[in-house]
Design a protein around this motif. Structure first.
Motif, short mmCIF file in Angstrom:
data_model
loop_
_atom_site.label_atom_id
_atom_site.label_comp_id
_atom_site.label_asym_id
_atom_site.label_seq_id
_atom_site.Cartn_x
_atom_site.Cartn_y
_atom_site.Cartn_z
N GLY A 44 99.05 21.22 52.48
CA GLY A 44 99.85 19.86 52.91
C GLY A 44 99.19 18.76 52.05
N ASP A 45 98.46 19.20 50.95
CA ASP A 45 97.35 18.11 50.32
C ASP A 45 98.65 17.16 49.58
N SER A 46 98.14 15.85 49.29
CA SER A 46 99.05 14.85 48.90
C SER A 46 99.17 15.40 47.35
N TYR A 47 100.11 14.53 46.57
CA TYR A 47 100.30 14.75 45.06
C TYR A 47 99.04 14.30 44.60
N GLY A 48 98.77 13.27 45.09
CA GLY A 48 97.44 12.59 44.44
C GLY A 48 96.42 13.53 44.54
#
Length: 86
Positions: A44-48
């Protein structure tokens, strides 16, 4: 995920997520596209964060994740049930 499982998934969807090379750019390899998507789904890491990890723009990551998930859904439809939202 084991290396062999990754290779199996890559064999199943690789041709569908491979982009054509042009004289203006080199496409992101299918292995990297699959790795980005699996990392996103698993953590679920952010796109950043994914952008920093894989050295790919956030805009392209959002497109890659959408395309690879669509192909995974097609290929794995007999193994994974997706509920329809009413």
């Amino acid at each position: 995920m084991s290396t062999s499982d990754f290779e199996i998934l890559l064999r199943l969807i690789g041709p569908a997520i491979t982009k054509q090379e042009t004289k203006f750019r080199h496409p992101i390899e299918p292995q990297r596209r699959l790795a980005i998507t699996l990392r996103f789904l698993a953590t679920g890491d952010s796109y950043g964060s994914l952008s920093y990890t894989f050295k790919v723009s956030k805009q392209l990551i959002s497109k890659i994740i959408r395309e690879v998930c669509q192909e995974l859904t097609k290929v794995l439809k007999d193994y994974v049930k997706v509920s329809k939202i009413k």
